[in-house]
Design a protein around this motif. Structure first.
Motif, PDB file in Angstrom:
ATOM      1  N   VAL A  46       0.812  -1.223   0.000  1.00 15.26           N
ATOM      2  CA  VAL A  46       0.000   0.000   0.000  1.00 15.26           C
ATOM      3  C   VAL A  46       0.846   1.274   0.000  1.00 15.26           C
ATOM      4  N   ALA A  47       2.168   1.150   0.104  1.00 19.55           N
ATOM      5  CA  ALA A  47       3.026   2.338   0.133  1.00 19.55           C
ATOM      6  C   ALA A  47       4.416   1.969  -0.366  1.00 19.55           C
ATOM      7  N   VAL A  48       5.057   2.928  -1.030  1.00 16.17           N
ATOM      8  CA  VAL A  48       6.398   2.714  -1.566  1.00 16.17           C
ATOM      9  C   VAL A  48       7.226   3.979  -1.344  1.00 16.17           C
ATOM     10  N   HIS A  49       8.473   3.797  -0.922  1.00 12.16           N
ATOM     11  CA  HIS A  49       9.422   4.897  -0.765  1.00 12.16           C
ATOM     12  C   HIS A  49      10.692   4.597  -1.574  1.00 12.16           C
ATOM     13  N   ASP A  50      11.601   5.567  -1.588  1.00  9.33           N
ATOM     14  CA  ASP A  50      12.879   5.395  -2.284  1.00  9.33           C
ATOM     15  C   ASP A  50      13.977   4.885  -1.363  1.00  9.33           C
ATOM     16  N   ALA A  51      13.652   4.672  -0.113  1.00 10.47           N
ATOM     17  CA  ALA A  51      14.606   4.154   0.881  1.00 10.47           C
ATOM     18  C   ALA A  51      13.778   3.441   1.952  1.00 10.47           C
ATOM     19  N   PRO A  52      14.433   2.735   2.890  1.00  7.69           N
ATOM     20  CA  PRO A  52      13.683   1.999   3.912  1.00  7.69           C
ATOM     21  C   PRO A  52      12.672   2.851   4.671  1.00  7.69           C
ATOM     22  N   ILE A  53      11.530   2.221   5.010  1.00  4.26           N
ATOM     23  CA  ILE A  53      10.499   2.864   5.820  1.00  4.26           C
ATOM     24  C   ILE A  53      10.833   2.626   7.284  1.00  4.26           C
ATOM     25  N   LYS A  54      11.053   3.711   8.020  1.00  3.41           N
ATOM     26  CA  LYS A  54      11.545   3.604   9.392  1.00  3.41           C
ATOM     27  C   LYS A  54      10.438   3.588  10.433  1.00  3.41           C
ATOM     28  N   ASP A  55       9.314   4.279  10.139  1.00  3.73           N
ATOM     29  CA  ASP A  55       8.226   4.310  11.119  1.00  3.73           C
ATOM     30  C   ASP A  55       6.920   4.612  10.394  1.00  3.73           C
ATOM     31  N   MET A  56       5.805   4.335  11.059  1.00  2.91           N
ATOM     32  CA  MET A  56       4.492   4.518  10.442  1.00  2.91           C
ATOM     33  C   MET A  56       3.432   4.660  11.522  1.00  2.91           C
ATOM     34  N   ALA A  57       2.282   5.191  11.116  1.00  4.01           N
ATOM     35  CA  ALA A  57       1.147   5.312  12.036  1.00  4.01           C
ATOM     36  C   ALA A  57      -0.128   5.386  11.223  1.00  4.01           C
ATOM     37  N   TRP A  58      -1.213   4.901  11.797  1.00  8.05           N
ATOM     38  CA  TRP A  58      -2.534   5.049  11.201  1.00  8.05           C
ATOM     39  C   TRP A  58      -3.184   6.301  11.782  1.00  8.05           C
ATOM     40  N   ILE A  59      -3.820   7.118  10.919  1.00 12.03           N
ATOM     41  CA  ILE A  59      -4.484   8.351  11.346  1.00 12.03           C
ATOM     42  C   ILE A  59      -5.982   8.143  11.195  1.00 12.03           C
ATOM     43  N   PRO A  60      -6.691   7.765  12.259  1.00 11.80           N
ATOM     44  CA  PRO A  60      -8.131   7.468  12.138  1.00 11.80           C
ATOM     45  C   PRO A  60      -8.950   8.656  11.650  1.00 11.80           C
ATOM     46  N   GLU A  61      -8.574   9.862  12.092  1.00 10.40           N
ATOM     47  CA  GLU A  61      -9.357  11.052  11.739  1.00 10.40           C
ATOM     48  C   GLU A  61      -9.319  11.334  10.233  1.00 10.40           C
ATOM     49  N   LEU A  62      -8.241  10.933   9.569  1.00 12.80           N
ATOM     50  CA  LEU A  62      -8.104  11.165   8.130  1.00 12.80           C
ATOM     51  C   LEU A  62      -8.289   9.890   7.315  1.00 12.80           C
ATOM     52  N   ASN A  63      -8.354   8.753   8.009  1.00 11.91           N
ATOM     53  CA  ASN A  63      -8.435   7.445   7.335  1.00 11.91           C
ATOM     54  C   ASN A  63      -7.253   7.249   6.394  1.00 11.91           C
ATOM     55  N   LEU A  64      -6.066   7.649   6.870  1.00  5.74           N
ATOM     56  CA  LEU A  64      -4.847   7.558   6.079  1.00  5.74           C
ATOM     57  C   LEU A  64      -3.748   6.870   6.871  1.00  5.74           C
ATOM     58  N   LEU A  65      -2.842   6.217   6.141  1.00  2.00           N
ATOM     59  CA  LEU A  65      -1.608   5.680   6.710  1.00  2.00           C
ATOM     60  C   LEU A  65      -0.502   6.691   6.450  1.00  2.00           C
ATOM     61  N   VAL A  66       0.308   7.001   7.468  1.00  5.45           N
ATOM     62  CA  VAL A  66       1.457   7.869   7.271  1.00  5.45           C
ATOM     63  C   VAL A  66       2.723   7.048   7.466  1.00  5.45           C
ATOM     64  N   THR A  67       3.673   7.216   6.537  1.00  5.01           N
ATOM     65  CA  THR A  67       4.930   6.477   6.577  1.00  5.01           C
ATOM     66  C   THR A  67       6.090   7.464   6.551  1.00  5.01           C
ATOM     67  N   GLY A  68       7.095   7.212   7.373  1.00  4.79           N
ATOM     68  CA  GLY A  68       8.301   8.039   7.417  1.00  4.79           C
ATOM     69  C   GLY A  68       9.492   7.217   6.976  1.00  4.79           C
TER      70      GLY A  68
END
Length: 280
Positions: free
Chosen positions: A42-64
């Motif tokens: 469901v998500a792709v970056h150009d380097a490793p994904i170090k952390d993530m969280a689900w945002i219920p209020e926005l119904n979105l996944l955030v990835t760092g």
């Protein structure tokens, strides 16, 4: 089960309790539906994904990611809903309702208000002098905790008028040995918090009375990550080698991976009243 081609670095639950996300060194985030046992990217970056969280209020996944971006994902779409550039590599992030705290390399702490995720609310230098390892937004969204590789935690309020309440404290140390603080988790009911570290121990703390509530016995290996369940009745923590001393100190025969569940007693996690000294 979620399978990554390279080491997994982070995971999070969706608020429905029926979906798990994970991300890692394969630069992908995957979604696992527990009801159907199906997984999808469901998500792709150009380097490793170090952390993530689900945002219920926005119904979105955030990835760092280490690619110096934070991305927001509608899991039904292939492209990110928004990509936010960061000044450096993302090491940790934490979301609490409308507040997101991101810790990056070079000790940057960046605050976002998620009603306007494209705008930085505030950027500060970490109150800790060494590399950021983990962050945790306050339950009341008024500030955050930050943990470093130097066995220290910072308690920081966003409102500058509350700066007198900011402080740092040492933890996860033994004699001259100093260990990384790997995980910070607020109790969902009592709003006290837990720290877990590379010394193999976890402790419960009350930031408001500035005291440790309970120190637990050390495990035989580091604790790289931990979390409370939804009501704080279970504290889960992983025990395994954390690679902090490199591959040369990795002993596969001894370095078994374990997940333990601790059932916190109320006396361990409930805030205690401040002790008055009687001074005027």
């Amino acid at each position: 089960m979620i399978s990554h081609d390279h080491p997994a670095l982070c995971s999070t639950w969706k608020d429905d309790g029926a979906t798990v996300f994970s991300g890692g060194c394969d630069k992908q985030a995957k979604m696992w539906s527990l009801a159907t046992n199906q997984t999808m990217t469901v998500a792709v970056h150009d380097a490793p994904i170090k952390d993530m969280a689900w945002i219920p209020e926005l119904n979105l996944l955030v990835t760092g990611s280490l690619d110096k971006t934070v991305k927001y994902w509608d899991t039904r779409q292939q492209s990110p809903a928004h990509t936010q550039q960061l000044p450096e590599r993302c090491y940790a992030l934490s979301v609490k309702q409308s507040l997101m705290v991101v810790g990056t390399a070079d000790r940057n702490i960046i605050i976002f208000h998620l009603q306007q995720p494209q705008n930085e609310l505030k950027r500060i230098v970490s109150p800790l002098k060494f590399q950021t390892r983990c962050v945790a937004a306050f339950p009341d969204q008024q500030g955050f905790l930050v943990g470093s590789i130097e066995g220290r935690v910072g308690v920081h309020h966003l409102d500058e008028q509350q700066s007198s309440k900011n402080f740092t404290f040492k933890c996860h140390r033994e004699g001259n040995e100093i260990y990384s603080v790997n995980s910070l988790n607020f109790h969902p009911v009592h709003h006290t918090f837990a720290t877990a570290g590379s010394d193999g121990s976890f402790n419960f703390w009350d930031k408001d009375s500035k005291q440790r509530l309970k120190a637990m016995q050390r495990c035989s290996q580091p604790i790289p990550c931990s979390t409370f369940n939804h009501d704080g009745s279970i504290y889960a923590y992983a025990v395994c080698y954390d690679w902090s001393k490199g591959a040369e100190n990795h002993n596969p025969a001894a370095a078994k991976n374990h997940i333990f569940l601790h059932l916190p007693q109320e006396s361990e996690v409930k805030a205690k009243p401040r002790v008055s000294t009687g001074r005027k």
